[in-house]
Scaffold this motif. Structure first.
Motif, mmCIF file in Angstrom:
data_model
loop_
_atom_site.group_PDB
_atom_site.id
_atom_site.type_symbol
_atom_site.label_atom_id
_atom_site.label_comp_id
_atom_site.label_asym_id
_atom_site.label_seq_id
_atom_site.Cartn_x
_atom_site.Cartn_y
_atom_site.Cartn_z
ATOM 1 N N ASP A 69 0.844 -1.190 0.000
ATOM 2 C CA ASP A 69 0.000 0.000 0.000
ATOM 3 C C ASP A 69 0.874 1.233 0.000
ATOM 4 O OD1 ASP A 69 -3.037 -0.717 0.617
ATOM 5 O OD2 ASP A 69 -1.734 -2.154 1.644
ATOM 6 N N SER A 70 0.393 2.272 -0.687
ATOM 7 C CA SER A 70 1.125 3.528 -0.640
ATOM 8 C C SER A 70 0.156 4.688 -0.715
ATOM 9 C CB SER A 70 2.135 3.608 -1.787
ATOM 10 O OG SER A 70 1.467 3.686 -3.015
ATOM 11 N N LEU A 71 0.583 5.808 -0.140
ATOM 12 C CA LEU A 71 -0.186 7.041 -0.209
ATOM 13 C C LEU A 71 0.707 8.097 -0.819
ATOM 14 C CD1 LEU A 71 -1.923 7.323 3.278
ATOM 15 C CD2 LEU A 71 -3.053 6.977 1.076
ATOM 16 N N LEU A 72 0.127 8.836 -1.761
ATOM 17 C CA LEU A 72 0.893 9.876 -2.432
ATOM 18 C C LEU A 72 0.079 11.157 -2.458
ATOM 19 C CD1 LEU A 72 3.260 10.812 -4.324
ATOM 20 C CD2 LEU A 72 1.887 9.986 -6.216
ATOM 21 N N TRP A 96 -4.339 6.666 -3.057
ATOM 22 C CA TRP A 96 -4.020 5.445 -2.313
ATOM 23 C C TRP A 96 -3.904 4.321 -3.338
ATOM 24 C CZ3 TRP A 96 -8.215 1.690 -0.666
ATOM 25 C CH2 TRP A 96 -7.639 0.542 -0.087
ATOM 26 N N SER A 97 -2.781 3.637 -3.343
ATOM 27 C CA SER A 97 -2.573 2.512 -4.263
ATOM 28 C C SER A 97 -2.422 1.241 -3.456
ATOM 29 C CB SER A 97 -1.297 2.694 -5.085
ATOM 30 O OG SER A 97 -1.353 3.889 -5.809
ATOM 31 N N HIS A 98 -3.106 0.216 -3.909
ATOM 32 C CA HIS A 98 -2.916 -1.097 -3.307
ATOM 33 C C HIS A 98 -2.532 -2.063 -4.422
ATOM 34 C CE1 HIS A 98 -3.308 -4.443 -0.566
ATOM 35 N NE2 HIS A 98 -3.924 -5.096 -1.534
ATOM 36 N N VAL A 99 -1.383 -2.712 -4.267
ATOM 37 C CA VAL A 99 -0.900 -3.568 -5.340
ATOM 38 C C VAL A 99 -0.849 -5.029 -4.886
ATOM 39 C CG1 VAL A 99 1.539 -3.084 -4.804
ATOM 40 C CG2 VAL A 99 0.922 -3.851 -7.085
ATOM 41 N N GLY A 100 -1.398 -5.920 -5.748
ATOM 42 C CA GLY A 100 -1.301 -7.360 -5.514
ATOM 43 C C GLY A 100 -0.249 -7.942 -6.429
ATOM 44 N N ASP A 101 -0.258 -9.255 -6.619
ATOM 45 C CA ASP A 101 0.749 -9.900 -7.462
ATOM 46 C C ASP A 101 0.721 -9.391 -8.897
ATOM 47 O OD1 ASP A 101 2.138 -11.372 -5.743
ATOM 48 O OD2 ASP A 101 1.048 -13.251 -6.064
ATOM 49 N N TRP A 103 -2.094 -7.301 -10.033
ATOM 50 C CA TRP A 103 -3.175 -6.317 -10.119
ATOM 51 C C TRP A 103 -2.899 -5.148 -9.189
ATOM 52 C CZ3 TRP A 103 -5.952 -5.420 -5.583
ATOM 53 C CH2 TRP A 103 -5.782 -6.384 -4.563
ATOM 54 N N GLU A 104 -3.612 -4.049 -9.418
ATOM 55 C CA GLU A 104 -3.423 -2.850 -8.616
ATOM 56 C C GLU A 104 -4.713 -2.044 -8.610
ATOM 57 O OE1 GLU A 104 -0.242 -0.369 -10.070
ATOM 58 O OE2 GLU A 104 -0.059 0.683 -8.158
ATOM 59 N N VAL A 105 -5.051 -1.475 -7.461
ATOM 60 C CA VAL A 105 -6.207 -0.572 -7.394
ATOM 61 C C VAL A 105 -5.707 0.788 -6.938
ATOM 62 C CG1 VAL A 105 -8.434 -0.081 -6.304
ATOM 63 C CG2 VAL A 105 -7.809 -2.434 -6.820
ATOM 64 N N LYS A 106 -6.123 1.821 -7.671
ATOM 65 C CA LYS A 106 -5.768 3.184 -7.291
ATOM 66 C C LYS A 106 -7.044 3.956 -7.011
ATOM 67 C CE LYS A 106 -1.433 3.426 -9.787
ATOM 68 N NZ LYS A 106 -0.650 4.096 -10.805
ATOM 69 N N THR A 107 -7.086 4.601 -5.880
ATOM 70 C CA THR A 107 -8.279 5.344 -5.494
ATOM 71 C C THR A 107 -7.878 6.738 -5.036
ATOM 72 O OG1 THR A 107 -9.109 3.241 -4.640
ATOM 73 C CG2 THR A 107 -10.373 5.203 -4.064
ATOM 74 N N GLY A 108 -8.589 7.743 -5.538
ATOM 75 C CA GLY A 108 -8.303 9.110 -5.119
ATOM 76 C C GLY A 108 -8.180 10.028 -6.315
ATOM 77 N N ILE A 109 -7.248 10.979 -6.207
ATOM 78 C CA ILE A 109 -6.993 11.904 -7.312
ATOM 79 C C ILE A 109 -5.687 11.472 -7.953
ATOM 80 C CG2 ILE A 109 -6.500 14.310 -7.900
ATOM 81 C CD1 ILE A 109 -8.193 15.061 -5.388
ATOM 82 N N ASP A 139 0.920 20.089 -18.831
ATOM 83 C CA ASP A 139 0.514 20.124 -17.426
ATOM 84 C C ASP A 139 -0.944 19.710 -17.310
ATOM 85 O OD1 ASP A 139 2.837 21.574 -15.839
ATOM 86 O OD2 ASP A 139 2.672 22.507 -17.806
ATOM 87 N N LYS A 140 -1.232 18.875 -16.317
ATOM 88 C CA LYS A 140 -2.578 18.317 -16.184
ATOM 89 C C LYS A 140 -3.111 18.543 -14.783
ATOM 90 C CE LYS A 140 -2.597 16.545 -20.318
ATOM 91 N NZ LYS A 140 -3.637 16.776 -21.327
ATOM 92 N N LEU A 141 -4.451 18.634 -14.686
ATOM 93 C CA LEU A 141 -5.108 18.759 -13.392
ATOM 94 C C LEU A 141 -5.355 17.358 -12.817
ATOM 95 C CD1 LEU A 141 -7.754 21.455 -14.401
ATOM 96 C CD2 LEU A 141 -5.772 21.839 -12.935
ATOM 97 N N GLY A 142 -5.367 17.266 -11.500
ATOM 98 C CA GLY A 142 -5.628 15.981 -10.844
ATOM 99 C C GLY A 142 -7.040 15.495 -11.147
ATOM 100 N N GLN A 143 -7.172 14.198 -11.413
ATOM 101 C CA GLN A 143 -8.474 13.634 -11.793
ATOM 102 C C GLN A 143 -8.957 12.640 -10.724
ATOM 103 O OE1 GLN A 143 -10.737 13.956 -14.479
ATOM 104 N NE2 GLN A 143 -11.907 12.539 -13.203
ATOM 105 N N PRO A 144 -10.146 12.884 -10.135
ATOM 106 C CA PRO A 144 -10.696 11.894 -9.205
ATOM 107 C C PRO A 144 -10.999 10.582 -9.931
ATOM 108 C CG PRO A 144 -11.774 14.012 -8.927
ATOM 109 C CD PRO A 144 -10.956 14.103 -10.188
ATOM 110 N N MET A 145 -10.589 9.466 -9.343
ATOM 111 C CA MET A 145 -10.740 8.186 -10.047
ATOM 112 C C MET A 145 -10.680 6.978 -9.119
ATOM 113 S SD MET A 145 -6.946 7.500 -11.657
ATOM 114 C CE MET A 145 -6.836 9.007 -12.615
ATOM 115 N N VAL A 146 -11.247 5.899 -9.618
ATOM 116 C CA VAL A 146 -10.951 4.571 -9.089
ATOM 117 C C VAL A 146 -10.467 3.782 -10.301
ATOM 118 C CG1 VAL A 146 -11.840 2.495 -7.967
ATOM 119 C CG2 VAL A 146 -12.769 4.728 -7.348
ATOM 120 N N ALA A 147 -9.289 3.212 -10.216
ATOM 121 C CA ALA A 147 -8.733 2.496 -11.364
ATOM 122 C C ALA A 147 -8.269 1.114 -10.945
ATOM 123 C CB ALA A 147 -7.567 3.287 -11.961
#
Lengths: 400, 271
Positions: A69-72, A96-101, A103-109, A139-147
């Motif tokens: 898990d990581s927070l950025l 917030w990123s959670h990485v498995g073997d 796969w990975e889920v990213k939640t936030g901006i 330059d890009k703006l932060g995008q709210p997402m679940v990926a």
């Protein structure tokens, strides 16, 4: 600088409460001061010829659960001496990123990049352009997402859910690099009844096949690229409103290496209630290593841009050719100089040129020189609005 | 009686002559050519380095100008041994600060071109890069990209030159000629110690066949009771007077890294 450093400190403290005690927070980032000078008198009375500006962009990172898990957090704040619209802040990332073997889920901006070409990023659609930052649109703006990403032997596949739309930024009345009427971000219009809360989504597959890099993408939702419509603002003044349509976009991006050549191609097909068009950009890159019996490299870049929208299109990249050369000195300071020209093939008098040079001063400091020159005698082209906005900008950047 | 018969029989003399001739001839066959001996030493060197599986190292590069000014680069290097192909490597830059987080992924191959990707954190972009540019400087240092890639037998033609003592150690002196035309070198000459098969010194010759750089390796440490690694590598450019020291601060083996730690997506997570 001192007052600014309190903000990340507070986030470190609050962030620390949520995390296991042993988690270490890494604080890095950059800041810069930039002086811009326009080479010609402005077209509109509110505008000036010089502009001092600066930004501060801190980054905080921590990982826990043995790195799964990581927070950025990446913040951004710019102050501009002349244009109050350009004085703006943004949360570039809060993820917030959670990485498995595999796969990975990213939640936030978050911030995502898709594509292969250099002069134009057609396929890249997740993040809105922070257009007021720079003319190059990088330059890009932060995008709210679940990926959700899957990393498989058949490629990397990601599904995005994008619950909130970010409006593009535009120069204000006092800013340059704008049209006769400033674009009024406060009066943005949407096709969707949910406006910026329309639920957008996207799919992306990317894979390496030997000497080929191949990507396919699909997007459905609010167009990041607005159309422009005349409108009245709340004070009853005539303004230009950005109109964000609902679109569906297919994208393909390819890169292949053939000997010393790299070929790149991006193409999109975009459909909305009023438009159905395709656009493409493609070309090559060739690098001569160790030219003139030295350690210098010269990279040559040529890209052709095409957009099949007829008439007054929002895109300046309708039938244009970019030629660029990048000279890398390969020295300790990492000095490099890029020179490029974009020529409109429909109008011989429409072209723009850019020069970018940069070098390190020491471990923390770096200087940068950017120059943009616009030449346009064709009122039908979007670049006509910028014909007097040639500028040179000198920046001092600080990294920490 | 036997002796008598032996000497009496003329065909016996013929047999002996034939035997002697065969012995002389076969000893000539058995004696390796300089090329074969060079290849055999290189193979032994590679063989002794098999089975390390993976490693994680923290390193610094000290770049020195002819005037003696120094600049430090910091990076972490993850490596994965790949049997029957070239190794995989992931380099993450920590300093200079403007390139902090930039990561470089390389799959080296013995014969085909290496596959390489670069991750630029500022724009979150992974780009495939041209691996033919192997003769270019690595991060402005005196190490070229090709000096940083794994040692593969198939990349060179070998020739044993002589035995020689180097810093009190018995060495083989081997000439290695790169097969790849994109290499920046016409040849290099390597001093390999006879006891452990470590490259103690390498002379690099440019395409005009004049001496370009000299690499010396120092402070060799033994890992897992089998693998020798130099904690310091000094590269001196004899044509410009510039130099680079590559210093390993820490190195761990068999850390459990696997293929999926060397993917394009892992580049973006590398920090």
């Amino acid at each position: 600088m001192k007052s600014l450093t309190c903000l990340p400190l507070m986030i470190v403290i609050t962030g620390g409460l949520l995390l296991p005690v042993q988690a270490q927070v890494e604080y890095t980032g950059s800041a810069a001061i930039e002086q811009r000078y326009y080479l010609q008198d402005a077209l509109y009375p509110q505008q000036t010829r010089d502009d001092l500006s600066g930004y501060y962009s801190p980054e905080l990172y921590t990982s826990f659960n043995d790195g799964s898990d990581s927070l950025l957090f990446k913040g951004f704040y710019r102050f501009d001496q002349r244009d109050s619209e350009r004085t703006h802040g943004d949360i570039r990332e809060l993820l917030w990123s959670h990485v498995g073997d595999d796969w990975e889920v990213k939640t936030g901006i978050g911030k995502v990049f898709w594509g292969q070409t250099e002069s134009l990023h057609l396929v890249d659609i997740i993040n809105q352009t922070d257009a007021i930052e720079s003319i190059d649109g990088e330059d890009k703006l932060g995008q709210p997402m679940v990926a959700l990403s899957l990393y498989k032997s058949w490629g990397n596949f990601t599904a995005f859910v994008l619950p909130y739309f970010r409006e593009r930024t535009f120069a204000g009345v006092d800013g340059r690099l704008r049209g006769p009427l400033p674009i009024d971000s406060d009066s943005a219009l949407y096709e969707s009844d949910d406006e910026e809360k329309n639920l957008d989504w996207a799919l992306r597959w990317q894979h390496t096949l030997g000497d080929w890099e191949v990507g396919l993408s699909y997007f459905e939702g609010t167009s990041r690229e607005p159309e422009y419509v005349p409108n009245l603002n709340t004070k009853g003044e005539l303004v230009i409103s950005p109109y964000y349509a609902q679109i569906e976009q297919f994208g393909v991006d390819v890169l292949t290496i053939v000997d010393a050549w790299i070929f790149k191609l991006e193409a999109i097909q975009r459909q909305s209630a009023t438009q159905d068009y395709w656009a493409a950009v493609g070309g090559f890159e060739y690098t001569s290593v160790g030219v003139f019996d030295s350690v210098y490299d010269i990279g040559w870049l040529m890209e052709y841009q095409y957009d099949d929208r007829e008439g007054l299109a929002a895109s300046a990249a309708q039938n244009d050719l970019l030629l660029a050369a990048r000279w890398a000195l390969n020295d300790i300071d990492g000095t490099s100089v890029l020179f490029g020209v974009v020529q409109d093939l429909d109008y011989s008098g429409v072209r723009s040129a850019l020069i970018e040079a940069s070098s390190r001063i020491n471990d923390h400091w770096k200087w940068r020189l950017d120059a943009y020159l616009f030449s346009s005698d064709e009122p039908a082209e979007p670049s006509y609005m910028l014909r007097r906005d040639d500028y040179v900008q000198f920046s001092l950047e600080y990294y920490f | 009686m036997l002796i008598q018969r032996f000497f009496k029989a003329p065909h016996s003399i013929l047999v002996i002559s034939l035997m002697l001739l065969t012995w002389c001839f076969s000893s000539q066959v058995l004696a390796q050519s300089a090329e074969e001996k060079g290849l055999a030493i290189a193979k032994e060197r590679k063989l002794r380095d098999r089975g390390w599986s993976d490693s994680v190292g923290e390193t610094s590069m000290i770049l020195r100008s002819p005037r003696g000014d120094e600049t430090e680069r910091k990076m972490r290097i993850k490596s994965l041994e790949v049997q029957s192909d070239g190794d995989k490597g992931l380099t993450i830059f920590d300093q200079p600060l403007d390139v902090k987080g930039t990561a470089f992924l390389s799959f080296s191959h013995p014969l085909q071109a290496d596959e390489q990707w670069m991750y630029l954190p500022k724009i979150k972009r992974v780009t495939r890069i041209q691996s033919k540019n192997k003769s270019g400087p690595f991060m402005g240092s005196e190490f070229a990209f090709e000096d940083m890639s794994s040692f593969e037998i198939e990349k060179f033609k070998f020739k044993y030159l002589r035995d020689e003592k180097y810093q009190g150690q018995d060495c083989f002196v081997i000439e290695q000629t790169p097969i790849d035309e994109d290499s920046g070198y016409s040849k290099n000459i390597t001093w390999v110690d006879k006891e452990h098969y470590r490259a103690l010194k390498v002379e690099y010759y440019d395409r005009k066949n004049s001496l370009l750089k000299i690499l010396t390796t120092h402070n060799h440490q033994l890992y897992l009771d089998k693998y020798w690694r130099p904690m310091e590598m000094r590269m001196e450019n004899r044509q410009t007077g510039k130099g680079t020291d590559l210093i390993t601060h820490s190195l761990k083996f068999k850390t459990g890294l696997a293929d999926n730690d060397f993917d394009k997506d892992s580049l973006m997570r590398a920090r």
